[in-house]
Design an enzyme around this catalytic site. Structure first.
Site, short mmCIF file in Angstrom:
data_model
loop_
_atom_site.label_atom_id
_atom_site.label_comp_id
_atom_site.label_asym_id
_atom_site.label_seq_id
_atom_site.Cartn_x
_atom_site.Cartn_y
_atom_site.Cartn_z
N ASP A 15 -4.04 -8.83 3.86
CA ASP A 15 -2.79 -9.49 4.25
C ASP A 15 -3.01 -10.63 5.25
OD1 ASP A 15 -1.63 -7.41 2.73
OD2 ASP A 15 -1.45 -6.14 4.50
N GLU A 184 6.97 -9.30 -2.23
CA GLU A 184 6.71 -9.02 -0.82
C GLU A 184 5.83 -10.11 -0.22
OE1 GLU A 184 5.00 -5.15 -1.17
OE2 GLU A 184 3.08 -5.88 -1.92
#
Length: 512
Positions: A15, A184
């Site tokens: 991420d 997301e």
């Protein structure tokens, strides 16, 4: 022109979020149940990174009690505005979404500003030209999810004075695919009069992808790019050596070049023990849309790079008498168990009864596993131990149910050294050497999915193989589940209060 190799951050580095401050670049990644949380890296060229600290380095910032290995901190975003750094992220079990700030990237970082009425995960911040700040995140379909992964990306203004959301919450996109799952990791950008929202969708596994939409208004309507996804590897087949590509962030250099950081997993014999790592790609804009690695359309193992390279020394051996930002602990370490004062030049690890199987804070000091071909070595002194159930040595940890250990325990007049596998919570001794002294050198040698365990008695010079050809494919997301990669390091446990062992150094060396 110089070249670089991917990944740019090896090992458990998922991420990634990146921002530019002049000619300096800063990057953060997720840490889940590890402490301290959210490492922050600095680079001058987007390729060579040095860890300069950890943003969440106090327990008040990072409650992790009882957190599973893949809970805790999800998907941080790092941004810079008017002399201030902002990091926003989610603590999924303890408080939800929050922001911390700092004037310098090394810190100190503030206590959390917990956001009210901010459901979901993966928050990001965008600072518009008029000075307003906007929050984007992902949340379940407010009407009730109609299928697993039925989420949406939403937008709301953030008041920088109160550090709370204000105004109306607006859905802005639900992904490029029909019935998209898990839209997301949203990030907003502004370029040439358009607002762009870039997201991940398809789930974090093999079908992961990066998609993008744009609008002339910040609150929409957002039009999806007809050539979505702009990056994925799901069409390349499972034999391709890099999977799970997604969760990107764009960055612009001072001279107008664009790059994308993203996560992906290197696959070794079908498994990703190292977890999700950080990769880099070049971006060109065509007809108002970003094109990733034009003419190629996928991540490259080796790639030309237009920025001047500024190499950073990569550390292999750690002097344990000093702390390092690279050191990782589970949940809330009791720092009094990590003693650098009692024996000069050594780290004294005090044992507790907590083990790696417990969702608590065993005495464990780890590093991110960066390669499948490696040596992990330490020198230790276990002479203080008397409890035959004590363990001191090395561990490679995927989660509380999947790990390997190379540990010494007192036995009769000496020490027994065992290699132990933990598979789905069940321990098995796969190798054992007896009659060793208390001053030992322990080593794991990784060769792909096979591991060998070695021990050396430093005083006598005796060397033995404890175990070899031990398969480790189960130390992977594909078997163990979750979102983390392996860490590897030092471990001590004992039922006898007062037991400890001294460690002189720790070395992780990539051999191939």
């Amino acid at each position: 022109m110089s070249t670089f190799t991917n990944p740019i951050l090896k090992g458990f580095s998922p991420d990634p979020s990146v921002c530019a401050v002049g000619e300096d670049y800063y990057l953060v990644t997720s840490t889940f149940s590890y402490f301290p949380g959210v490492p922050i890296y600095h680079s001058k060229d987007l390729v060579n990174w040095k860890q300069i600290g950890n943003i969440l380095d106090r327990k008040e910032q990072l409650p992790l009690e009882g957190a599973g290995h893949s809970r805790g901190i999800f998907a941080p975003t790092l941004r810079y505005h008017n002399g201030m750094f902002y990091m926003i992220t989610t603590n999924v079990d303890h408080g939800g979404n929050f922001i911390v700030t700092a004037e310098k990237p090394e810190g100190p970082w503030s206590d959390p500003y917990w956001l009210k009425d901010a459901p979901g995960i993966d928050p990001s911040l965008f600072f518009d030209d008029d000075g307003k700040c906007y929050y984007t995140g992902t949340r379940p379909n407010p009407e009730g999810p109609k299928y697993n992964g039925d989420w949406e990306v939403w937008l709301q203004e953030l008041d920088l004075e109160t550090m709370q959301l204000t105004g109306v919450s607006t859905k802005i996109w639900a992904g490029a695919m029909k019935n998209a799952i898990w839209p997301e990791g949203p990030h907003l950008y502004k370029k040439d009069g358009y607002y762009y929202v870039m997201i991940a969708e398809g789930g974090t596994g093999y079908n992961h992808s990066i998609t993008i939409a744009r609008s002339e208004r910040i609150d929409g309507h957002y039009e999806g790019y007809k050539n979505n996804p702009i990056l994925t590897h799901r069409h390349l087949g499972k034999a391709f050596p890099v999977h799970n590509v997604g969760h990107g962030d764009l960055v612009e250099t001072p001279d107008g070049q664009w790059f994308l950081t993203c996560l992906a997993s290197r696959i070794f014999d079908g498994y990703s023990n190292l977890g999700r790592e950080t990769f880099l790609a070049k971006v060109e804009w065509e007809d108002g849309w970003p094109v990733v690695n034009p003419g190629i359309g996928r991540l490259l193992a080796e790639q030309e790079h237009s920025l001047p390279m500024v190499p950073v020394e990569q550390q292999e051996q750690y002097d344990l008498s000093e702390d390092s930002p690279a050191f990782m602990y589970l949940r809330h370490p009791q720092m009094e168990n990590y003693d650098r004062k009692s024996r000069a030049g050594w780290l004294r690890l005090h044992a507790t009864s907590e083990t790696l199987k417990d969702l608590s804070s065993p005495t464990y000091l780890g590093l991110r596993q960066q390669a499948m071909n490696y040596t992990l070595t330490t020198q230790l002194d276990a002479s203080s131990l008397a409890n035959d159930k004590a363990e001191v040595g090395l561990a490679v940890v995927q989660n509380d149910r999947y790990a390997i250990r190379l540990v010494a325990s007192p036995f009769e007049e000496g020490f027994t050294v065992r290699m132990i596998t933990t598979i789905d919570g069940v321990d098995e001794v796969v190798g054992e050497v007896t009659g060793m002294g208390a001053l030992l050198e322990l080593s794991f040698i990784g060769e792909g999915q096979q591991v060998k365990a070695l021990v050396k008695d430093i005083e006598s010079g005796r060397e033995d193989t404890v175990a070899e050809n031990i398969d480790t494919h189960y130390l992977s997301t594909e078997v163990a589940g979750g979102f983390v990669g392996c860490t590897m390091g030092l471990y001590v446990t004992s039922d006898n209060k007062g037991d400890y062992a001294d460690f002189n150094w720790l070395e992780q060396k990539i051999t191939k």
